[in-house]
Write an enzyme that holds these catalytic residues in place. Structure first.
Site, PDB file in Angstrom:
ATOM      1  N   TYR A 148     -37.633  27.746 115.566  1.00 48.38           N
ATOM      2  CA  TYR A 148     -37.302  26.363 115.942  1.00 48.38           C
ATOM      3  C   TYR A 148     -37.909  25.958 117.275  1.00 48.38           C
ATOM      4  O   TYR A 148     -38.002  24.773 117.586  1.00 48.38           O
ATOM      5  CB  TYR A 148     -35.787  26.139 116.010  1.00 48.38           C
ATOM      6  CG  TYR A 148     -35.040  26.392 114.726  1.00 48.38           C
ATOM      7  CD1 TYR A 148     -35.712  26.560 113.510  1.00 48.38           C
ATOM      8  CD2 TYR A 148     -33.651  26.471 114.717  1.00 48.38           C
ATOM      9  CE1 TYR A 148     -35.011  26.803 112.341  1.00 48.38           C
ATOM     10  CE2 TYR A 148     -32.951  26.704 113.550  1.00 48.38           C
ATOM     11  CZ  TYR A 148     -33.636  26.883 112.361  1.00 48.38           C
ATOM     12  OH  TYR A 148     -32.938  27.121 111.205  1.00 48.38           O
ATOM     13  N   HIS A 176     -34.711  35.554 108.878  1.00 49.81           N
ATOM     14  CA  HIS A 176     -34.814  34.123 108.560  1.00 49.81           C
ATOM     15  C   HIS A 176     -35.311  33.906 107.130  1.00 49.81           C
ATOM     16  O   HIS A 176     -34.744  33.123 106.370  1.00 49.81           O
ATOM     17  CB  HIS A 176     -35.754  33.454 109.575  1.00 49.81           C
ATOM     18  CG  HIS A 176     -35.579  31.978 109.685  1.00 49.81           C
ATOM     19  ND1 HIS A 176     -36.014  31.261 110.760  1.00 49.81           N
ATOM     20  CD2 HIS A 176     -35.028  31.075 108.842  1.00 49.81           C
ATOM     21  CE1 HIS A 176     -35.719  29.978 110.588  1.00 49.81           C
ATOM     22  NE2 HIS A 176     -35.127  29.841 109.427  1.00 49.81           N
TER      23      HIS A 176
END
Length: 274
Positions: A47, A105
Site C-alpha cells: 500500500y 498478502h
C-alpha cells in the site's frame, strides 16, 4: 469492544482499511479513526502507507497496546530472506517492534508453502508478529498451508460483501478455526444505490453501507471498510445498535448469486466457486 476470537487472537470486528490512502490523507484518516474509537488498522507493504499508518497512530494519542495492527508481505517477497527483509522494512516504516497480525498478502505458486509459511511462523517466533495468517487463500491453499504450519493461522483476509458468494472459503476457515476478515465490504462503492440494501437501510434508519457491514458482522466476519471521510468513519462504527432480521439476512444472502468480484488481479489464484 466487539471482537472476533480465533486461536487466541482478538480481532476488533470493524477495522480501518487503508489501501489507496496516501500521504497526509492517510495520516489524518488513521488519527481520526482511532480518536473515534477504532482499534484495528489494516495496512500492507504494497500500500505504500505504512509510515503514514504509524504516524497517524502516533498523533492519535491512543496507546499502541490498545490497537490491533495488521500488515502483509507481498507475493514477490515470500522466499525466507526476502520475507524477513520485507517485514523488517514494514516494522521500520510503522516505527513499531511488532505487528499484531502478519499476513501473506497473495500466494506465490512458485514458492512452496513450507518456505512461505515457514517464514511467516519464524516472524511470530521472533516476536515480530503476535499472530499470523493469510489473505486471498482458497480452501485448497488453506489445507496445504495448515499441513506445514507450526503456528496457528488465525485468519484469512478475503473479498467479501453481499454480492459475492464466499460460502466455500468460509466453511474452510471454520474448519480450521480461522477468523474471516472482509476487505471491500461495501464492494468498492457498489453497495450505495443497491435497491435491497437501500430499502433495508431505510427500515432501520441506516445507510446501505451500514447494512452491508451489519450483514457481515452478523455472519461472524470482521470487516475493514476504507474511507477517509470522518462522517463515514463514524457511520462504519455505528453498526452494533441494530440487528437484521432472518428475512433480511436471507434477502441479502440472495445477492450472493450476483458473484461480483471487484478484486481479481492477474496473480490471483483459481478461486473457489459456489
Amino acid at each position: 469492544m466487539n471482537v472476533v476470537v480465533a486461536h487466541g487472537a482478538q480481532i476488533p470486528t470493524i477495522g480501518l482499511g487503508t489501501m489507496t490512502l496516501k500521504d497526509d490523507v492517510c495520516v489524518q484518516a488513521v488519527k481520526t479513526a482511532l480518536q473515534l474509537g477504532y482499534r484495528h488498522l489494516d495496512t500492507a507493504a504494497f500500500y505504500g502507507n505504512e509510515k503514514e499508518n504509524g504516524e497517524g497512530l502516533s498523533q492519535s494519542g491512543v496507546k499502541r497496546d490498545d490497537v490491533f495492527i495488521t500488515t502483509k508481505v507481498r507475493q514477490e517477497n515470500l522466499m525466507p530472506d526476502d520475507f524477513q527483509r520485507s517485514l523488517d522494512q514494514s516494522l521500520a516504516n510503522l516505527q513499531l517492534p511488532y505487528v499484531d497480525l502478519l499476513l501473506i498478502h497473495w500466494n506465490n505458486a512458485e514458492v512452496p508453502f513450507k518456505l512461505s509459511v515457514g517464514a511467516l511462523c519464524k516472524a511470530k517466533k521472533d516476536g515480530k508478529a503476535k499472530h499470523i495468517g493469510v489473505a486471498n487463500f482458497t480452501t485448497a491453499m488453506l489445507d496445504e498451508a495448515w499441513a506445514v504450519t507450526t503456528e496457528p493461522l488465525v485468519c484469512n483476509q478475503i473479498e467479501m460483501h453481499p454480492f459475492l458468494n464466499q460460502d466455500k472459503v468460509l466453511a474452510g476457515c471454520n474448519r480450521h478455526g480461522m477468523a474471516v476478515v472482509a476487505y471491500c465490504p461495501i464492494a468498492r462503492g457498489k453497495v450505495p444505490g443497491a435497491e435491497v440494501l437501500e430499502r433495508i437501510g431505510q427500515a432501520h434508519n441506516k445507510s446501505s453501507a451500514q447494512v452491508s457491514l451489519r450483514y457481515l458482522v452478523q455472519r461472524g466476519v470482521v470487516a475493514i471498510p476504507r474511507t477517509a471521510t470522518p462522517a463515514h468513519l463514524q457511520q462504519n462504527l455505528d453498526v452494533f445498535d441494530f440487528t437484521l432480521s432472518d428475512a433480511e439476512m436471507a434477502e441479502l444472502k440472495k445477492l450472493n448469486d450476483t458473484n461480483m468480484r471487484v478484486v481479481n488481479p492477474p496473480h490471483a489464484p483459481k478461486w473457489d466457486t459456489p
